[in-house]
Design an enzyme around this catalytic site. Structure first.
Site, PDB file in Angstrom:
ATOM      1  CE  LYS A 102     -14.008  -7.280   0.809  1.00 46.56           C
ATOM      2  NZ  LYS A 102     -14.191  -7.848   2.088  1.00 46.56           N
ATOM      3  CE  LYS A 154      -7.916 -13.297  -3.546  1.00 44.13           C
ATOM      4  NZ  LYS A 154      -7.593 -12.558  -2.441  1.00 44.13           N
ATOM      5  CE  LYS A 195      -4.671  -0.860   1.341  1.00 45.93           C
ATOM      6  NZ  LYS A 195      -5.599  -0.997   2.425  1.00 45.93           N
TER       7      LYS A 195
HETATM    8  P1  ADP Z   1     -11.277  -9.082  -0.567  1.00 44.19           P
HETATM    9  O1  ADP Z   1     -10.096  -9.465  -1.429  1.00 44.19           O
HETATM   10  O2  ADP Z   1     -12.556  -9.122  -1.331  1.00 44.19           O
HETATM   11  O3  ADP Z   1     -11.057  -7.765   0.149  1.00 44.19           O
HETATM   12  P2  ADP Z   1     -10.679 -10.236   1.983  1.00 44.19           P
HETATM   13  O4  ADP Z   1      -9.220  -9.934   1.799  1.00 44.19           O
HETATM   14  O5  ADP Z   1     -11.487  -9.438   2.947  1.00 44.19           O
HETATM   15  O6  ADP Z   1     -11.394 -10.193   0.540  1.00 44.19           O
HETATM   16  O7  ADP Z   1     -10.806 -11.787   2.312  1.00 44.19           O
HETATM   17  C1  ADP Z   1     -11.528 -12.353   3.375  1.00 44.19           C
HETATM   18  C2  ADP Z   1     -11.337 -13.855   3.326  1.00 44.19           C
HETATM   19  O8  ADP Z   1     -11.857 -14.397   2.087  1.00 44.19           O
HETATM   20  C3  ADP Z   1      -9.858 -14.267   3.359  1.00 44.19           C
HETATM   21  O9  ADP Z   1      -9.744 -15.447   4.153  1.00 44.19           O
HETATM   22  C4  ADP Z   1      -9.516 -14.572   1.922  1.00 44.19           C
HETATM   23  O10 ADP Z   1      -8.479 -15.528   1.790  1.00 44.19           O
HETATM   24  C5  ADP Z   1     -10.843 -15.111   1.378  1.00 44.19           C
HETATM   25  N1  ADP Z   1     -10.973 -14.770  -0.047  1.00 44.19           N
HETATM   26  C6  ADP Z   1     -11.110 -13.528  -0.558  1.00 44.19           C
HETATM   27  N2  ADP Z   1     -11.211 -13.547  -1.900  1.00 44.19           N
HETATM   28  C7  ADP Z   1     -11.103 -14.842  -2.261  1.00 44.19           C
HETATM   29  C8  ADP Z   1     -11.134 -15.518  -3.526  1.00 44.19           C
HETATM   30  N3  ADP Z   1     -11.284 -14.847  -4.680  1.00 44.19           N
HETATM   31  N4  ADP Z   1     -10.994 -16.858  -3.530  1.00 44.19           N
HETATM   32  C9  ADP Z   1     -10.855 -17.547  -2.357  1.00 44.19           C
HETATM   33  N5  ADP Z   1     -10.824 -16.978  -1.142  1.00 44.19           N
HETATM   34  C10 ADP Z   1     -10.959 -15.640  -1.081  1.00 44.19           C
END
Ligand code: ADP
Ligand code: TRP
Length: 328
Positions: free
Chosen positions: A197, A194, A113
């Protein structure tokens, strides 16, 4: 009894990637008799990036509602809001004083970041983010932390800080282990990257039906004509379907792709129906919880009481070992 702990930041509405990658495997782990599941909504962590209070409240609601809708049993396990256990902030301070500066400067959460946004745009909370996470874990004598690959470094930092304190002050902390589900693949988003959000490519299974259908229709596919045979293995629609359907359903769709005379629109319709079928009950439960925030608050208060009981006993141990508290 193994203590299993994990947190999800309250930064948005949980999407299909969160459900398949974190919430559903978490609920399965919590159902095993010899585990104590301690799951929380990392609202303090969310403050490093999200400053808007109303957005935080809505996100806390929706992350809690998603855990509950996926079947987390709040009587068997513990579901709480991180900020409801302020002891974590005190422990963070103690750990901060043992965390080497270069180790934190090297943490990818900070490095990525600050490289992207510039040092003047990041805050000290982001810098000490891994220490708050270490406090989350160590405060509950956690044995196992189920996380995605991107969080492994944070568990290593937790272990480093804990073993350094143990080395200097006696065996205060349990050293946790990361548990990374290898079978859960990275769930692709509607652009094939991937699902995340931060990439704006999510499928939100809790959304109203029309919007959900719209996001599925926006999945990027090839542009071969209807008659042409198609390769299922490089198609995001097929990949998503494969994560939700059983083997015979997957084979049927694979053959339809290979045979031709089968368009991407039809594949998207099949994926949509599968999501609606698989998430019918969670969708209803999610809606009911979101319409009754009091029921979510009640569930979180129950979790708060249980979590605080664990936390105070560990924190007493830390205070005593470090020379805080009574002087007699
Ligand atoms: P984002 O990338 O949407 O901000 P987070 O980082 O808040 O998601 O992830 C929350 C949980 O969901 C973590 O344990 C992360 O490993 C899992 N996760 C997020 N995106 C994926 C994905 N595309 N595939 C599998 N697991 C995911
Ligand atoms: N940093 C984690 C994430 O973004 C969330 C989190 C905060 C967490 N505290 C934790 C995960 C403790 C596991 C254990 O995904």
């Amino acid at each position: 009894m193994a203590r299993i702990l994990t947190g999800i930041q309250s930064t948005g509405v949980p999407h299909l990637g969160n459900l398949l990658g974190a919430l559903e495997p978490g609920v399965k782990l919590s159902e095993q008799k010899d585990n104590t599941a301690i799951f929380f909504i990392a609202d303090l962590h969310s403050l490093t990036s999200l400053k808007e209070p109303q957005a935080r409240i809505e996100n806390i609601r929706s992350v809690a509602a998603a855990w509950l809708a996926c079947g987390f049993d709040t009587h068997q396990g513990i579901l709480f809001r991180q900020s409801d256990v302020p002891e974590v902030c005190e422990l963070t301070w103690y750990l901060n004083c043992f965390a080497p500066f270069p180790m934190l400067a090297n943490a990818h959460s900070f490095k990525d970041k600050s490289a992207k946004q510039g040092l003047s745009e990041v805050n000290a909370g982001l810098f000490t983010y891994p220490v708050l996470m270490a406090a989350d874990i160590l405060l509950y004598d956690t044995d196992i932390v189920p996380v995605g690959k991107d969080q492994i470094q944070h568990i290593e930092i937790t272990r480093d800080i804990a073993s350094s304190i143990n080395h200097q002050h006696g065996e205060i902390f349990i050293l946790p282990k990361a548990q990374v589900e290898e079978q859960v693949k990275v769930v692709p988003g509607i652009d094939g990257q991937k699902m995340s959000k931060s990439y704006g490519n999510t499928i939100n299974v809790f959304e109203e039906e029309k919007k959900l259908k719209k996001s599925i229709n926006r999945i990027i596919t090839g542009s071969e004509p209807l008659e042409a045979p198609k390769n299922p293995d490089n198609c995001t629609v097929f990949q998503l379907y494969s994560l939700l359907a059983d083997t015979s359903e997957i084979n049927t769709l694979r053959n339809a792709y290979l045979e031709g005379n089968f368009g991407y629109g039809a594949a998207k319709q099949i994926l949509f129906e599968k999501i609606m079928e698989k998430y019918e009950v969670p969708r209803q439960k999610y809606m009911t919880f979101m319409q009754n925030p009091e029921s979510i608050e009640t569930a979180l208060r129950l979790g708060q009481d249980k979590a605080r009981a664990y936390a105070t006993s560990v924190l007493d141990r830390v205070r005593e070992a470090l020379g805080f508290g009574s002087i007699i």
